[in-house]
Design an enzyme around this catalytic site. Structure first.
Site, PDB file in Angstrom:
ATOM      1  N   LYS A 113       6.544  -1.891   1.945  1.00 35.58           N
ATOM      2  CA  LYS A 113       5.345  -1.305   2.562  1.00 35.58           C
ATOM      3  C   LYS A 113       4.177  -2.278   2.393  1.00 35.58           C
ATOM      4  O   LYS A 113       3.253  -2.078   1.594  1.00 35.58           O
ATOM      5  CB  LYS A 113       5.036   0.072   1.960  1.00 35.58           C
ATOM      6  CG  LYS A 113       4.132   0.908   2.871  1.00 35.58           C
ATOM      7  CD  LYS A 113       4.218   2.370   2.515  1.00 35.58           C
ATOM      8  CE  LYS A 113       3.202   3.238   3.236  1.00 35.58           C
ATOM      9  NZ  LYS A 113       3.259   3.215   4.692  1.00 35.58           N
ATOM     10  N   GLU A 124      12.005   2.148  14.321  1.00 35.31           N
ATOM     11  CA  GLU A 124      11.087   3.212  13.890  1.00 35.31           C
ATOM     12  C   GLU A 124       9.811   3.103  14.708  1.00 35.31           C
ATOM     13  O   GLU A 124       9.697   2.249  15.586  1.00 35.31           O
ATOM     14  CB  GLU A 124      10.795   3.087  12.385  1.00 35.31           C
ATOM     15  CG  GLU A 124      10.119   1.784  12.010  1.00 35.31           C
ATOM     16  CD  GLU A 124       9.836   1.632  10.523  1.00 35.31           C
ATOM     17  OE1 GLU A 124       9.692   2.646   9.814  1.00 35.31           O
ATOM     18  OE2 GLU A 124       9.751   0.474  10.073  1.00 35.31           O
ATOM     19  N   TYR A 139       0.832  -1.209   0.000  1.00 33.45           N
ATOM     20  CA  TYR A 139       0.000   0.000   0.000  1.00 33.45           C
ATOM     21  C   TYR A 139       0.858   1.247   0.000  1.00 33.45           C
ATOM     22  O   TYR A 139       2.073   1.184   0.214  1.00 33.45           O
ATOM     23  CB  TYR A 139      -0.959   0.000   1.194  1.00 33.45           C
ATOM     24  CG  TYR A 139      -0.312   0.331   2.526  1.00 33.45           C
ATOM     25  CD1 TYR A 139       0.493  -0.580   3.181  1.00 33.45           C
ATOM     26  CD2 TYR A 139      -0.509   1.571   3.134  1.00 33.45           C
ATOM     27  CE1 TYR A 139       1.086  -0.277   4.419  1.00 33.45           C
ATOM     28  CE2 TYR A 139       0.066   1.886   4.361  1.00 33.45           C
ATOM     29  CZ  TYR A 139       0.865   0.958   4.988  1.00 33.45           C
ATOM     30  OH  TYR A 139       1.452   1.271   6.185  1.00 33.45           O
ATOM     31  N   LEU A 159      11.017   1.199   7.232  1.00 30.73           N
ATOM     32  CA  LEU A 159      10.456   1.665   5.969  1.00 30.73           C
ATOM     33  C   LEU A 159      11.188   2.943   5.565  1.00 30.73           C
ATOM     34  O   LEU A 159      11.402   3.821   6.410  1.00 30.73           O
ATOM     35  CB  LEU A 159       8.963   1.971   6.144  1.00 30.73           C
ATOM     36  CG  LEU A 159       8.289   2.427   4.855  1.00 30.73           C
ATOM     37  CD1 LEU A 159       8.107   1.253   3.900  1.00 30.73           C
ATOM     38  CD2 LEU A 159       6.949   3.081   5.137  1.00 30.73           C
TER      39      LEU A 159
HETATM   40  N1  PDD Z   1       2.773   5.130   7.529  1.00 37.53           N
HETATM   41  N2  PDD Z   1       7.386   3.699   9.075  1.00 37.53           N
HETATM   42  C1  PDD Z   1       6.247   2.984   8.985  1.00 37.53           C
HETATM   43  C2  PDD Z   1       6.211   1.612   9.573  1.00 37.53           C
HETATM   44  C3  PDD Z   1       5.115   3.534   8.335  1.00 37.53           C
HETATM   45  O1  PDD Z   1       3.994   2.823   8.228  1.00 37.53           O
HETATM   46  C4  PDD Z   1       5.197   4.840   7.798  1.00 37.53           C
HETATM   47  C5  PDD Z   1       4.037   5.463   7.069  1.00 37.53           C
HETATM   48  C6  PDD Z   1       6.403   5.549   7.940  1.00 37.53           C
HETATM   49  C7  PDD Z   1       6.586   6.940   7.367  1.00 37.53           C
HETATM   50  O2  PDD Z   1       6.623   6.897   5.973  1.00 37.53           O
HETATM   51  P1  PDD Z   1       6.123   8.137   5.084  1.00 37.53           P
HETATM   52  O3  PDD Z   1       6.935   9.303   5.514  1.00 37.53           O
HETATM   53  O4  PDD Z   1       6.400   7.714   3.685  1.00 37.53           O
HETATM   54  O5  PDD Z   1       4.651   8.336   5.383  1.00 37.53           O
HETATM   55  C8  PDD Z   1       7.479   4.938   8.564  1.00 37.53           C
HETATM   56  C9  PDD Z   1       1.612   5.499   6.763  1.00 37.53           C
HETATM   57  C10 PDD Z   1       1.356   6.970   6.768  1.00 37.53           C
HETATM   58  C11 PDD Z   1       0.419   4.686   7.215  1.00 37.53           C
HETATM   59  O6  PDD Z   1       0.607   3.491   7.425  1.00 37.53           O
HETATM   60  O7  PDD Z   1      -0.689   5.222   7.331  1.00 37.53           O
END
Ligand code: PDD
Length: 287
Positions: A148, A181, A33, A206
Site C-alpha cells: 500500500k 482491481e 499509508y 492490494l
Molecule cells: N483505498 N485497492 C486499492 C488500489 C486501494 O487503494 C484500496 C483502498 C483497496 C481497498 O482496500 P480496503 O478494503 O483495505 O480499503 C483496493 C483506500 C481506501 C484509499 O486509497 O483511500
C-alpha cells in the site's frame, strides 16, 4: 477548536502540519499509508489494517516508527481531539528526510509519520440504490500492487479519467485482459452461472481489508466465493458487479464502459453482502 494532526511525535494544528521538503515521501513517493474507517467511535478492522501497514513497511524495508499500542493510542487521541466518531483516520509513513539521492539514506534517518483524522459522510445511499458506473483501462501500475504505497500516480490518473467519463471508478485490466482491481477499490462480479468471483491475492492487487472481511462473512453465511482472475469480457456479461473498500463498503456497479451490467440495477448478491458487512461493522469482531 481547530483540527489537529499528528506529525512525528507532536499534535499540531492541521493547517500548520507539514513535513520537510526533502522528505522521501514527497520526493520519491518512498512511503506507505493506511486508511481506517471509524463508525460510532469504533475503529473498523484496526488490527488487520495494522497488520497490512507492518507488512507494507517490511516489504519496503522502512522501520516502523512505533509499536501497535502507540498507533492505537494516537488513533484514539486524534479521534478525541478532532471530535470524530464517524470518519476516517489516515496514516502515512515514509523513509524519512535525507538529501535527495535515490538509494536508501545511510543509517540514522528516522521514518516520518503523519496521522490525520476527519469526519466523512457515509457513502451516499443513492449510490447503493442506483449503482455506479465504472470505466475500464489498461493497468499501467508497477508489479507490487500488494504494497500500500503512496506512489499512486496511475490510480490518480485512472480515477480522473473515470470522473471525466462521468464514472465513479476505474477498473484496471492487465495484459491478459483480466480485471485486477479498481483505482482505490477491489473488484467483484457474479457470473451468469451465479459464481461470485474476486481476483485472487498476489502482486497484482492490494489485499483489501474490506475484501478480507467480506470473504469471511460470505463463508459464514455459506455464500461461495471463488478467488480467481476474471476477464473484462466476463465482467461485461456478468449478472452483477460491485466494488469494495474501507470508505465505499460494498457498492454495486450498474454500468461498465457505458453499458448496463446485468439488469442495469443493483443485484441481490451485492445488496446481501452489504447488509452482512453493515451488520459486521455494527458489531466488529476480529475475523
Ligand atoms: N483505498 N485497492 C486499492 C488500489 C486501494 O487503494 C484500496 C483502498 C483497496 C481497498 O482496500 P480496503 O478494503 O483495505 O480499503 C483496493 C483506500 C481506501 C484509499 O486509497 O483511500
Amino acid at each position: 477548536m481547530s483540527r489537529v494532526a499528528y506529525v512525528n511525535g507532536r499534535y499540531v494544528p492541521h493547517r500548520d502540519a507539514a513535513v520537510h521538503v526533502e522528505d522521501r515521501g514527497y520526493q520519491f513517493a518512498d512511503g506507505v499509508y493506511e486508511v481506517v474507517c471509524v463508525q460510532h467511535g469504533e475503529v473498523i478492522d484496526e488490527d488487520p489494517h495494522l497488520d497490512r501497514l507492518e507488512r507494507s513497511l517490511k516489504e519496503l524495508r522502512i522501520a516502523s516508527p512505533m509499536g501497535r499500542r502507540a498507533y492505537k493510542h494516537i488513533t484514539r487521541e486524534l479521534l478525541r481531539r478532532n471530535r470524530v466518531t464517524d470518519g476516517i483516520v489516515y496514516t502515512q509513513i515514509t523513509r524519512g528526510v535525507a538529501r535527495r539521492d535515490h538509494p536508501f539514506p545511510a543509517a540514522g534517518t528516522p521514518p516520518s509519520i503523519v496521522m490525520t483524522s476527519r469526519r466523512i459522510k457515509p457513502q451516499d445511499p443513492k449510490l447503493f440504490d442506483h449503482g455506479i458506473a465504472v470505466v475500464s483501462m489498461p493497468d499501467i501500475r508497477w508489479q507490487r500492487c500488494d504494497i500500500k504505497s503512496v506512489s499512486l500516480l496511475p490510480n490518480v490518473l485512472g480515477k480522473q479519467q473515470a470522473r471525466e467519463a462521468g464514472a465513479y471508478e476505474a477498473w484496471f485490466v492487465d495484459r491478459d485482459g483480466n480485471v485486477t482491481e479498481g483505482a482505490s477499490t477491489n473488484a467483484w462480479i457474479v457470473t451468469q452461472d451465479g459464481e461470485l468471483v474476486t481476483r485472487q491475492l498476489g502482486n497484482a492487487i492490494l489485499g483489501g481489508i474490506t475484501r478480507r472481511s467480506l470473504l469471511q462473512l460470505a463463508a459464514d453465511a455459506q455464500i461461495k466465493v471463488v478467488e480467481r482472475a476474471f476477464s473484462l469480457d466476463e465482467a461485461r456479461r456478468a449478472r452483477e458487479a460491485f466494488l469494495t473498500s474501507t470508505t465505499s463498503f460494498v457498492t454495486p456497479i450498474t454500468k461498465l464502459d457505458g453499458k448496463p451490467v446485468g439488469s442495469g440495477k443493483p443485484g441481490p448478491v451485492a445488496d446481501r453482502l452489504r447488509e452482512l458487512y453493515y451488520g459486521y461493522m455494527d458489531t466488529p469482531e476480529p475475523v
